[in-house]
Design an enzyme around this catalytic site. Structure first.
Site, short mmCIF file in Angstrom:
data_model
loop_
_atom_site.label_atom_id
_atom_site.label_comp_id
_atom_site.label_asym_id
_atom_site.label_seq_id
_atom_site.Cartn_x
_atom_site.Cartn_y
_atom_site.Cartn_z
N TYR A 176 0.87 -1.19 0.00
CA TYR A 176 0.00 0.00 0.00
C TYR A 176 0.90 1.23 0.00
CZ TYR A 176 0.75 -0.45 5.09
OH TYR A 176 1.31 -0.59 6.34
N HIS A 205 6.47 -0.41 0.99
CA HIS A 205 5.88 0.57 0.07
C HIS A 205 6.64 0.59 -1.26
CE1 HIS A 205 3.68 1.75 3.54
NE2 HIS A 205 4.79 2.09 4.19
#
Ligand code: C5P
Length: 310
Positions: A238, A286
């Site tokens: 995410y 990430h």
């Protein structure tokens, strides 16, 4: 010719010359409808191929918003913690008993130019002397443990919004807006806990709240999912908090200036206040490279201004 007639003819010729010059020199082109009062408004001449970058209707949670189950199921898998959607709704209800409802986002208007600085925590800020430029913007948005003390020349010293979550939270002053991200169920009771000013161990001293609850904003998990899916095309687990802060800025500002984003030469997200303790940390879960390329792309299309540091 009588003097009166001569005078009349003279005045008529002057009027004719004025009308002629007026038409040719004072012609003002019809103004294009503007979205804001900045030199260039966000997405005004949107040449970027990705559709819907600034169209998320509700980036912040509000008291009457009902998170759809599909969005909840995406959010629930971000970090371990579990819980059912009804637990989630009960927790959110408690949060909104304590904080005022998030103010609806103001739409851009032709009379407003709200400028924002989004300040990531990259080490590339060191020696940049960006401080005055950051402080010059209307909103200064800092993230997680980002702070000014000792680094004012490079990072500025104003903060209007501070983006954070349970593990990155710090004491804010009374005028800074806390922008709260949640990643798991435990983060919701945390918000209610830090907002309640209960007595501390010593009876007479009330525990100080971490921030001004009247200014708190809570980010909608559906917005987090939208950034991951639409902006980052589902790359990585995410989006990072910094990247989500930047996306939020594109929803609340008319002009966005981005500072302090970018890994060091080893590919790690090191901070301006410390050398990275573990060289294998990279950018966590990430998609650091994708985020960086996306910021560059937005800058190329003049949607934001990107300051790459030193
Ligand atoms: O490290 P931390 O998460 O506190 O930093 C805040 C944000 O700044 C990150 O979420 C990331 O988006 C950005 N960052 C970066 N490059 C770094 C450090 C942080 O792009 N070297």
């Amino acid at each position: 010719m009588k003097p009166m007639v001569r005078l009349l003819l003279f005045l008529l010729s002057i009027t004719a010359i004025c009308v002629f010059w007026g038409e040719h020199t004072l012609y003002i082109a019809p103004q294009k409808q503007r979205f804001c009062a900045c030199d260039r408004c966000l997405f005004e001449n949107n040449t970027l191929a990705i559709e819907g970058l600034r169209e998320f209707p509700q980036p912040l949670l509000s008291r009457n918003y009902n998170l759809p189950e599909e969005e909840y199921n995406w959010w629930r898998r971000l970090q371990p913690g579990g819980g059912s959607i009804s637990d989630y709704r009960k927790n959110i209800e408690r949060v909104f008993q304590l904080i005022s409802d998030n103010p609806p986002l103001e739409a851009s208007s032709p009379g407003r130019c709200r400028t924002c600085a989004v300040v990531g925590n990259s080490r590339n800020l060191l020696k940049s002397h960006y401080g005055p430029l950051i402080d010059f913007q209307d909103y200064v948005i800092r993230i997680n443990r980002g702070h000014s003390k000792g680094f004012e020349a490079d990072v500025g010293n104003r903060t209007t919004h501070h983006v954070m979550y349970l593990e990155s939270a710090s004491q804010l002053d009374n005028t800074t807006r806390p922008v709260l991200f949640t990643f798991k169920m435990r983060d919701l009771p945390w918000i209610t806990r830090v907002l309640s000013t209960q007595p501390s161990g010593k009876k007479s001293i009330p525990r100080k709240s971490l921030f001004n609850k009247d200014l708190a904003m809570v980010v909608n998990p559906a917005f987090m999912r939208y950034i991951h899916q639409v902006w980052l095309q589902k790359k990585g687990a995410y989006a990072s908090t910094g990247f989500m802060a930047l996306a939020l800025a594109l929803h609340i500002c008319d002009e966005v200036h981005v500072f302090g984003f970018g890994a060091d030469s080893d590919g790690n997200w090191s901070h301006y206040w410390e050398k990275v303790p573990n060289k294998k940390v990279k950018t966590g879960g990430h998609p650091g490279n994708v985020e960086y390329e996306m910021i560059e792309e937005l800058a190329r299309h003049q949607i934001l201004k990107f300051y790459t540091g030193w």
